[in-house]
Design a protein around this motif. Structure first.
Motif, PDB file in Angstrom:
ATOM      1  N   ARG A 165       1.210  -0.951   0.013  1.00 45.48           N
ATOM      2  CA  ARG A 165      -0.087   0.222   0.311  1.00 45.48           C
ATOM      3  C   ARG A 165       0.831   1.615   0.193  1.00 45.48           C
ATOM      4  N   VAL A 166       0.735   1.467  -1.283  1.00 45.80           N
ATOM      5  CA  VAL A 166       1.497   3.540  -1.474  1.00 45.80           C
ATOM      6  C   VAL A 166       0.874   4.161  -2.063  1.00 45.80           C
ATOM      7  N   ALA A 167       0.720   5.227  -1.628  1.00 51.34           N
ATOM      8  CA  ALA A 167      -0.530   6.515  -2.254  1.00 51.34           C
ATOM      9  C   ALA A 167      -0.307   6.203  -3.539  1.00 51.34           C
ATOM     10  N   ASP A 168      -1.389   6.134  -4.269  1.00 51.66           N
ATOM     11  CA  ASP A 168      -1.744   6.004  -5.679  1.00 51.66           C
ATOM     12  C   ASP A 168      -0.499   6.954  -6.449  1.00 51.66           C
ATOM     13  N   PRO A 169      -0.916   8.409  -6.133  1.00 50.94           N
ATOM     14  CA  PRO A 169       0.446   9.569  -6.705  1.00 50.94           C
ATOM     15  C   PRO A 169       1.688   8.670  -6.676  1.00 50.94           C
ATOM     16  N   SER A 170       1.710   8.994  -4.916  1.00 49.65           N
ATOM     17  CA  SER A 170       2.915   8.305  -4.552  1.00 49.65           C
ATOM     18  C   SER A 170       4.179   7.650  -6.183  1.00 49.65           C
ATOM     19  N   LEU A 171       3.386   6.567  -6.578  1.00 49.11           N
ATOM     20  CA  LEU A 171       4.182   5.763  -7.244  1.00 49.11           C
ATOM     21  C   LEU A 171       4.771   6.181  -8.295  1.00 49.11           C
ATOM     22  N   PHE A 172       4.356   7.801  -8.812  1.00 54.32           N
ATOM     23  CA  PHE A 172       4.619   8.164  -9.947  1.00 54.32           C
ATOM     24  C   PHE A 172       6.287   9.142  -9.664  1.00 54.32           C
ATOM     25  N   LEU A 173       5.052  10.256  -8.412  1.00 53.83           N
ATOM     26  CA  LEU A 173       5.706  10.783  -8.156  1.00 53.83           C
ATOM     27  C   LEU A 173       7.810   9.843  -6.994  1.00 53.83           C
ATOM     28  N   GLY A 174       7.596   9.017  -6.249  1.00 54.02           N
ATOM     29  CA  GLY A 174       8.924   8.127  -5.850  1.00 54.02           C
ATOM     30  C   GLY A 174      10.098   8.574  -7.926  1.00 54.02           C
ATOM     31  N   VAL A 175       9.256   7.678  -8.708  1.00 53.23           N
ATOM     32  CA  VAL A 175      10.059   7.548  -9.998  1.00 53.23           C
ATOM     33  C   VAL A 175      10.737   9.488 -10.016  1.00 53.23           C
ATOM     34  N   LEU A 176      10.096  10.126  -9.782  1.00 54.72           N
ATOM     35  CA  LEU A 176      10.596  11.654  -9.936  1.00 54.72           C
ATOM     36  C   LEU A 176      12.027  12.022  -9.314  1.00 54.72           C
ATOM     37  N   ILE A 177      11.300  11.693  -7.698  1.00 62.68           N
ATOM     38  CA  ILE A 177      12.253  12.238  -7.101  1.00 62.68           C
ATOM     39  C   ILE A 177      13.647  11.834  -7.240  1.00 62.68           C
ATOM     40  N   HIS A 178      13.399  10.237  -7.965  1.00 59.39           N
ATOM     41  CA  HIS A 178      14.874   9.300  -7.876  1.00 59.39           C
ATOM     42  C   HIS A 178      15.125   9.726  -9.558  1.00 59.39           C
TER      43      HIS A 178
END
Length: 438
Positions: A165-178
């Motif tokens: 369980r990760v917040a839905d938009p956080s899946l994409f935000l994690g990619v951008l932070i990386h």
């Protein structure tokens, strides 16, 4: 300015697989993200894991990975998904096995755990003053993790990342932070990345699925709907588009509908990473199939994680029967009256008897023309299986003990999982990262 391309491979657990393959093969992507979890989905996954310690991940994980991994490896596309559901470690192990079977040796499969907080139920606090359930009824509890751990496992070189369980938009935000090295205190960038993630997270909804309304909002080629992708710049702005010649569309209207979807307050959209303000977002049409988005603002993230609690809420029994021809409505109404009287004797809770297509959504309109066919549906909640089966027996008995010409009976009894929100202090929750090499 540095740019990356992210594709949306799924918007829910049972989503189509072909559009994700299309993105992997033709989208010129850097990352492909599958968002596959809902609140009840993960609670049901926890039940499957309880029955089998090697289960509990998304049921389409194997099919999806077999379909996309060859193209992703060939095109250097990294995969991120919450298909780990209740068992990210088992999902990572299975994915590594699939990679080996496909000859994709050396593929690094990352796993993020730590969202399961059932053991911390004494630390739960009410969400918006909603009462917490009795501890004996709680069957699952998962915190909505943010983007931090996801960015970290990508930093460690994972080619595939599977989370719970990760917040839905956080899946994409994690990619951008990386990808861009954003700092977690850069709140406007956190918010802009969250906006991009929110626009992509439901996949085909952005390209016209769930949007189409013939004669009012026409969408071309929905039978081969293409899923969206975003070309995101280091400043957080993004160009939303899709694979050329795929079905669907991206317009000002589809984008505006999606940015507001499931957002209670656009000026204060609370996620684990940021409190996002979408009120100043701008959409600019670049070409007929491409829309630029920018302008989200952000405030510091909340001190707590939200928790999704799955609670045992008894059983749901359901039965259906059809009537057709002259006098259809009168016969269906008689069947309804029979069931109401019979089911009153067995303590059915929250009983609903609907005439599908007539009264199941808004009640029966007084001036509605007489239908030629009706599907009656009876459903209720029970605490005991014996009582639940009585409802299905009563519907079936209408064959010979009810009005004329009833047909097509179906029935089922299933567990009813209620979802209750709660809060937990962020410092009590520790994400855990591991990597398996195929």
């Amino acid at each position: 300015m540095k740019k990356i391309r992210i594709g949306a491979g799924a918007g829910f657990s049972g989503d189509r697989i072909e559009p994700a393959v299309e993105l992997a093969e033709k989208g010129h992507l850097d990352f492909l993200v599958f968002e596959c979890l809902a609140e009840r989905t993960i609670a049901l996954s926890q039940l499957r894991k309880r029955e089998d310690p090697d289960a509990g991940f998304d049921p389409l994980l194997s099919e999806r990975m077999h379909a996309v991994l060859p193209a992703c490896r060939h095109n250097e596309v990294r995969v991120v998904s919450n298909m780990g559901a209740a068992n990210p470690r088992a999902a990572a192990r299975v994915t590594a096995e699939i990679a080996r079977s496909l000859g994709l040796h050396g593929l690094r499969v990352g796993c993020i755990e730590g969202d399961d907080v059932l053991h911390l139920k004494d630390a739960f606090r009410p969400f918006d003053d909603e009462p917490l359930p009795d501890h004996t009824k709680i069957i699952s509890a998962n915190a909505y993790l943010g983007a931090d751990a996801l960015a970290e496992v990508l930093d460690r070189g994972a080619d595939v990342v599977l989370t719970g369980r990760v917040a839905d938009p956080s899946l994409f935000l994690g990619v951008l932070i990386h990808a861009f090295g954003w700092q977690k205190e850069w709140w406007d960038l956190m918010s802009q990345g969250t906006a991009v993630g929110h626009l992509l997270e439901c996949a085909g909804q952005l390209t016209g699925g769930y949007f189409a309304d013939p004669g009012y909002k026409d969408v071309p080629d929905l039978d081969r709907l293409g899923f969206p992708l975003a070309e995101v710049s280091e400043d957080g702005s993004a160009l939303l588009t899709k694979v050329e010649d795929s079905g669907g569309l991206i317009t000002m209207q589809t984008c505006r509908e999606q940015i507001l979807y499931e957002v209670l307050n656009p000026s204060s959209y609370i996620t684990p990473d940021v409190i996002a303000d979408f009120t100043e977002i701008r959409f600019e049409q670049q070409t007929p199939g491409a829309m630029r988005v920018s302008g989200a603002k952000g405030r510091p993230r909340p001190r707590d994680y939200k928790v999704s609690i799955g609670m045992d809420d008894g059983l749901i029994a359901e039965g259906q029967i059809s009537y057709a021809g002259p006098g259809t409505l009168a016969r269906a109404e008689l069947a309804r009256q029979i069931l109401e009287k019979r089911l009153a004797q067995i303590g059915a809770e929250d009983l609903r008897i609907d005439l599908i297509g007539l009264s199941s959504m808004h009640g029966m309109p007084a001036d509605w023309p007489a239908p030629y066919e009706v599907r009656l549906r009876a459903a209720a909640r029970f605490m005991h299986e014996m009582d639940a089966k009585r409802l299905t027996h009563e519907v079936e008995s209408l064959y010979l003990n009810g009005p004329a010409a009833g047909a097509g009976v179906t029935f089922a009894v299933r567990e009813n999982i209620a979802i209750v929100p709660a809060l937990i202090a962020r410092e009590l929750v520790t994400p855990r990262i591991s990597i398996e090499v195929a």
